[in-house]
Design an enzyme around this catalytic site. Structure first.
Site, PDB file in Angstrom:
ATOM      1  N   ARG A  48       0.819  -1.209   0.000  1.00 42.18           N
ATOM      2  CA  ARG A  48       0.000   0.000   0.000  1.00 42.18           C
ATOM      3  C   ARG A  48       0.857   1.264   0.000  1.00 42.18           C
ATOM      4  O   ARG A  48       0.494   2.263  -0.633  1.00 42.18           O
ATOM      5  CB  ARG A  48      -0.942  -0.017   1.193  1.00 42.18           C
ATOM      6  CG  ARG A  48      -1.985  -1.131   1.101  1.00 42.18           C
ATOM      7  CD  ARG A  48      -2.947  -1.103   2.267  1.00 42.18           C
ATOM      8  NE  ARG A  48      -3.933  -2.173   2.176  1.00 42.18           N
ATOM      9  CZ  ARG A  48      -4.918  -2.350   3.033  1.00 42.18           C
ATOM     10  NH1 ARG A  48      -5.062  -1.517   4.069  1.00 42.18           N
ATOM     11  NH2 ARG A  48      -5.771  -3.343   2.895  1.00 42.18           N
ATOM     12  N   ASP A 159     -14.864   8.678  10.564  1.00 41.60           N
ATOM     13  CA  ASP A 159     -13.797   7.727  10.279  1.00 41.60           C
ATOM     14  C   ASP A 159     -12.470   8.467  10.349  1.00 41.60           C
ATOM     15  O   ASP A 159     -12.429   9.696  10.204  1.00 41.60           O
ATOM     16  CB  ASP A 159     -13.975   7.088   8.895  1.00 41.60           C
ATOM     17  CG  ASP A 159     -13.277   5.748   8.789  1.00 41.60           C
ATOM     18  OD1 ASP A 159     -13.954   4.704   8.977  1.00 41.60           O
ATOM     19  OD2 ASP A 159     -12.052   5.726   8.557  1.00 41.60           O
TER      20      ASP A 159
END
Length: 290
Positions: A48, A159
């Protein structure tokens, strides 16, 4: 004579994230976001972060981590690191029995406690990811009001990842993602493109989007800047990534934002955290504040 020299395969020459640098990143993420990254996650993190490294034009991980671990670089990169390593698995109507319980028990119980006409129910999706949970809640609650239940509702999705929050605000999803949404709800709440491209996408209708807002929040913060009279808090499938002490602290803070009689909904894979809390279990992974 043919050469006997062995040619290295591309994966053997590709740069990798050093174990020491991974350990430093893991400590950083746990300290900032409470998320544990055991050694087995090293390849996932490497893959990632490689995209971010290349986007910035760094030739290798050593160069990127040199940037990351100086003060100015960390201030700029922390949000991107968190976006990269957080897991954002979400689905519409995930663990659907929770929404059944909301319709059959939570909403009637909450309304029975309210003396005012047309009360406002406040619902918080505390690890909202891309918004599928928040919009599922909006669909269910809006159907109840359409059936004549006299209440208003507002949904907050929070979030730590700014990337997923941006998608939640856009409310655009791959078409296959709405498969769990009942067909009658799809007809009411989902828009399809008139001329779909190679990737079929859908969008939640604006009439539903107006009930939902998204905000950035780190659950590791010591206080949350939101109302303390919430009716329902969903915190599903996120505590499993936290250490036990952090789990208890997060749940304690969230319960503090519930009104008496309000509900906390956890994931089915998670047990109730914090036995000293003034709550009672009323259904699998569902707890009511006393």
């Amino acid at each position: 004579m043919p050469s006997l020299a062995l040619k290295l395969q591309p994966e053997e020459t590709e740069d990798h994230l050093a174990a020491l640098d991974f350990a430093r990143i893991a400590r950083l993420i746990e300290g900032e976001a409470g998320i544990r990254l055991p050694p087995g996650k090293r390849l996932m993190v490497e893959g990632r972060l490689r995209k971010r490294m290349r986007a910035l034009g760094h030739p290798d991980f050593a160069s990127y981590t040199d940037l990351l671990f100086n003060k100015a670089g960390l201030e700029r990169e922390l949000v991107h690191i968190i976006n990269a390593v957080t897991t954002n698995k979400t689905d519409f109507f995930r663990e659907s029995e929770h929404f059944d319980y909301l319709v059959e028990h939570m909403v009637p119980s909450l309304l029975a406690r309210r003396a005012e006409r047309n009360p406002l129910l406040k619902v918080w999706s505390a690890a909202s990811s891309t918004g599928a949970e928040a919009y599922t809640l909006a669909m269910v609650l809006n159907d109840l009001t359409a059936q004549g239940r006299a209440f208003r509702f507002a949904i907050l999705g929070t979030d730590i990842s700014t990337t997923v929050l941006a998608q939640g605000r856009r409310a655009v999803y791959p078409a296959e993602m709405i498969a769990p949404v009942p067909p009658d709800m799809q007809a009411r709440y989902v828009m399809h493109a008139r001329h779909p491209g190679t990737r079929r996408e859908v969008r939640i209708v604006p009439e539903l989007r107006r009930f939902v807002r998204f905000d950035h929040l780190n659950l590791m913060d010591q206080a949350y800047p939101y109302d303390r009279d919430c009716d329902i808090v969903f915190l599903r499938n996120v505590l499993i990534y936290f250490e036990k002490s952090d789990q208890e602290a997060v749940v304690t803070r969230l319960v503090g934002h519930l009104r008496p009689g309000g509900y906390l909904v956890l994931g089915h894979s998670e047990s109730m955290i914090g036995t000293s809390l003034a709550v009672r279990q009323v259904a699998p992974a569902v707890f009511q504040k006393l």
